[in-house]
Motif scaffolding. Structure first.
Motif, PDB file in Angstrom:
ATOM      1  N   GLY A  73      -7.284   0.042 -11.837  1.00  0.00           N
ATOM      2  CA  GLY A  73      -6.727  -0.924 -10.907  1.00  0.00           C
ATOM      3  C   GLY A  73      -5.517  -1.643 -11.473  1.00  0.00           C
ATOM      4  O   GLY A  73      -5.205  -1.564 -12.668  1.00  0.00           O
ATOM      5  N   TYR A  80       1.269  -3.280  -3.922  1.00  0.00           N
ATOM      6  CA  TYR A  80      -0.162  -3.348  -3.625  1.00  0.00           C
ATOM      7  C   TYR A  80      -0.569  -2.860  -2.241  1.00  0.00           C
ATOM      8  O   TYR A  80      -1.700  -2.403  -2.059  1.00  0.00           O
ATOM      9  N   SER A 127      -7.070   0.330  -4.108  1.00  0.00           N
ATOM     10  CA  SER A 127      -7.900  -0.802  -3.685  1.00  0.00           C
ATOM     11  C   SER A 127      -7.660  -1.214  -2.244  1.00  0.00           C
ATOM     12  O   SER A 127      -8.560  -1.737  -1.590  1.00  0.00           O
ATOM     13  N   LYS A 128      -6.469  -0.996  -1.719  1.00  0.00           N
ATOM     14  CA  LYS A 128      -6.179  -1.357  -0.334  1.00  0.00           C
ATOM     15  C   LYS A 128      -6.268  -0.147   0.588  1.00  0.00           C
ATOM     16  O   LYS A 128      -6.586  -0.286   1.768  1.00  0.00           O
ATOM     17  N   PRO A 145     -11.623  -1.183  -3.387  1.00  0.00           N
ATOM     18  CA  PRO A 145     -11.416  -1.710  -4.740  1.00  0.00           C
ATOM     19  C   PRO A 145     -12.496  -1.272  -5.715  1.00  0.00           C
ATOM     20  O   PRO A 145     -12.262  -1.208  -6.924  1.00  0.00           O
ATOM     21  N   ARG A 169     -11.955   1.449  -8.501  1.00  0.00           N
ATOM     22  CA  ARG A 169     -11.267   1.113  -9.754  1.00  0.00           C
ATOM     23  C   ARG A 169     -10.333   2.242 -10.181  1.00  0.00           C
ATOM     24  O   ARG A 169     -10.395   2.743 -11.306  1.00  0.00           O
TER      25      ARG A 169
END
Length: 529
Positions: A238, A340, A369-370, A374, A377
């Motif tokens: 991440g 992100y 994660s998006k 999430p 990892r």
């Protein structure tokens, strides 16, 4: 959806028939013997819930809201327990004399809320019951003295487990976890394992498995314009780990501070500070990070979210991008680009990554994660070439390298094209949810209280600015939490005094719950004017 079995003679109710059939047979004085099928989890029918469709003057959307609310309430209060088989949509529609589309849409909404799920070959069942906000679970004394807002506002949503007091969680940062593609991901896992060799399962390259790095290099180049080779990518756990690795590299190089956006990601700021770097405030305005202010700071590293600034949602303007790159060259500096959620742009294609313009000045990072979850990892870091060896050294010392099996699955997932198809599918869903929240906020506040919406064109969250709010935005957040709605005050993400407002995540919440939350937020804002 499953279909109910055809009717049988009344003395022997058909397997899978509604409970009412057995009751009617017993009432006639003829005892029945349960068949094996009847000993399966109980089937819920409209007779069980005592449902009666409201006035026919209500339109389709109103009927859908009504049916969704009725079934949701039955699940929450325990009348429909986990594993209960719901009636087929056609059957329930016939019993209530409604359009089948009303039932299908109600089931879809409840599926989005992770309250029910369709199981191939067995119909639609109720999932584990969420806690009621007022329920006492018997585990100790009531927590009336517990703080309404967590002591650490940067704790990721859901990290401390589900909160029984929260019925609608609008914390930013989460995708639709109920919509995770379980079956497709499992299929990719089977294919990845079938192709794995013995050497794949040993201690590997700390940069990550070469198969995933090759897929990432191709995908990032196509989707974000990132200029890299598979050998230049480091697979990380991440973005948080990417920032931790970079912080340690910077400290080894003698740097002591880094510029961070304000308002900006409090989690990123605390990550740098944890490793010993001080953070310097870099103001954000309608064009993104203030590059003139950056030039006045005594730093050589700046951490930014240029494609969709968090939390304000601003895209770094072309002029600011040029100024930022000029600063990095003049200062012999480093730009950390946290990309992100750039995949979720609703009005036009996202701007290319800043890294594409200056790979030797930018450390680019992103994750799943998006786009997926999430909990996987899985992320990536593309540092400038002159920092690569040092980053790999710190990564090796930290954990020897990321877990291999998830890497192989992600490589298969991306290489098959499923990742891009998944993103296209959820982008449509998130746009609809954003529209529902925006519509509710506008309907409740327009002409009644000044407000400004920020960042609605992209991402998984938006900011509602409240320039005439007479109390701190933390007070508004507390009032909403008392009513079961969790939000984040904008001030949480600011170093200096920030405009009052709320940061609202919408990706993980169904459209009807977003409309409910938006209406409640508007009412609370008006109550505090």
């Amino acid at each position: 959806m499953s279909a109910d079995s055809p009717a049988q003679p009344p003395t022997r109710p058909a397997p899978g028939a509604a409970p009412g059939a057995a009751a009617r047979a017993t009432a006639r004085g003829r005892a029945t013997v349960p068949t094996p099928a009847q000993r399966q989890p109980p089937r819920a029918g409209s007779d069980f819930l005592q449902l009666s469709a409201p006035d026919r003057g209500i339109g389709g959307p109103g009927l859908t809201d009504w049916l969704t609310a009725q079934i949701r309430a039955a699940i929450i209060d325990g009348r429909l327990g986990a594993g209960t088989l719901l009636p087929a949509s056609r059957t329930l529609a016939g019993e209530l004399r409604l359009s089948r589309g009303v039932v299908v849409e109600a089931y879809r909404r409840l599926t989005d809320e992770a309250l029910i799920a369709a199981r191939r070959g067995s119909g639609t069942i109720v999932l584990a019951r969420p806690s009621d906000p007022g329920e006492d679970d018997g585990a100790g004394q009531p927590t009336a003295t517990a703080p309404l807002l967590p002591n650490s506002p940067t704790l990721p949503a859901g990290a401390a487990g589900p909160d029984p007091t929260v019925r609608i969680d609008l914390s930013p940062g989460l995708p639709d976890l109920a919509g995770f593609p379980h079956q497709e991901w499992a299929a990719a896992g089977r294919r990845a394992l079938a192709g794995a060799t013995a050497s794949d399962l040993g201690y590997g390259d700390p940069r990550g498995h070469p198969r995933l790095r090759a897929e990432l290099a191709d995908w990032l180049g196509r989707s974000r314009g990132v200029r890299t080779h598979p050998d230049g990518i480091v697979v990380v756990n991440g973005v948080a780990q990417a920032l931790a690795l970079l912080a340690q590299v910077l400290l080894r190089a003698g740097q002591t501070s880094v510029a961070v956006e304000d308002p900006g990601s409090r989690g990123a700021r605390e990550q740098f500070e944890y490793w010993g770097l001080s953070t310097e405030r870099l103001p954000v305005d309608h064009d993104g990070a203030d590059t003139a202010a950056l030039q006045r700071l005594s730093v050589r590293t700046a951490s930014l979210t240029p494609a969709h600034e968090f939390p304000m949602g601003v895209v770094l303007s072309p002029a600011r991008r040029q100024q930022l790159l000029a600063w990095a060259e003049a200062a012999d500096g480093l730009l950390i680009e946290d990309d992100y959620d750039a995949e979720f742009r609703y009005d036009r294609p996202p701007v290319p990554a800043v890294q594409a313009s200056a790979p030797h000045r930018v450390a680019y990072t992103g994750s799943t994660s998006k786009t997926l979850a999430p909990g996987l990892r899985l992320g990536w870091l593309v540092p400038p070439k002159h920092l690569l060896a040092e980053v790999v050294s710190v990564k090796h010392a930290t954990d020897l390298g990321a877990c291999v099996l998830p890497q192989l699955v992600l490589a298969q997932w991306i290489g098959s094209g499923r990742h891009e198809r998944h993103i296209r599918a959820v982008r449509t869903r998130y746009r609809q949810r954003r529209d529902a929240l925006v519509s509710a906020l506008q309907g409740g506040l327009t002409g009644r209280a000044p407000f400004v919406l920020h960042g609605v064109a992209a991402g998984l969250h938006l900011v509602v600015g409240l320039p005439e709010l007479t109390v701190p935005d933390t007070v508004l957040a507390e009032r909403l939490l008392r009513n079961g709605i969790r939000v984040q005050p904008l001030s949480w993400h600011a170093i200096a005094a920030a405009p009052r407002g709320l940061v609202l995540g919408y990706a993980a919440t169904s459209a009807d719950r977003l409309r409910e939350a938006g209406t409640e937020i508007a009412e609370q804002v008006l109550a505090l004017r």
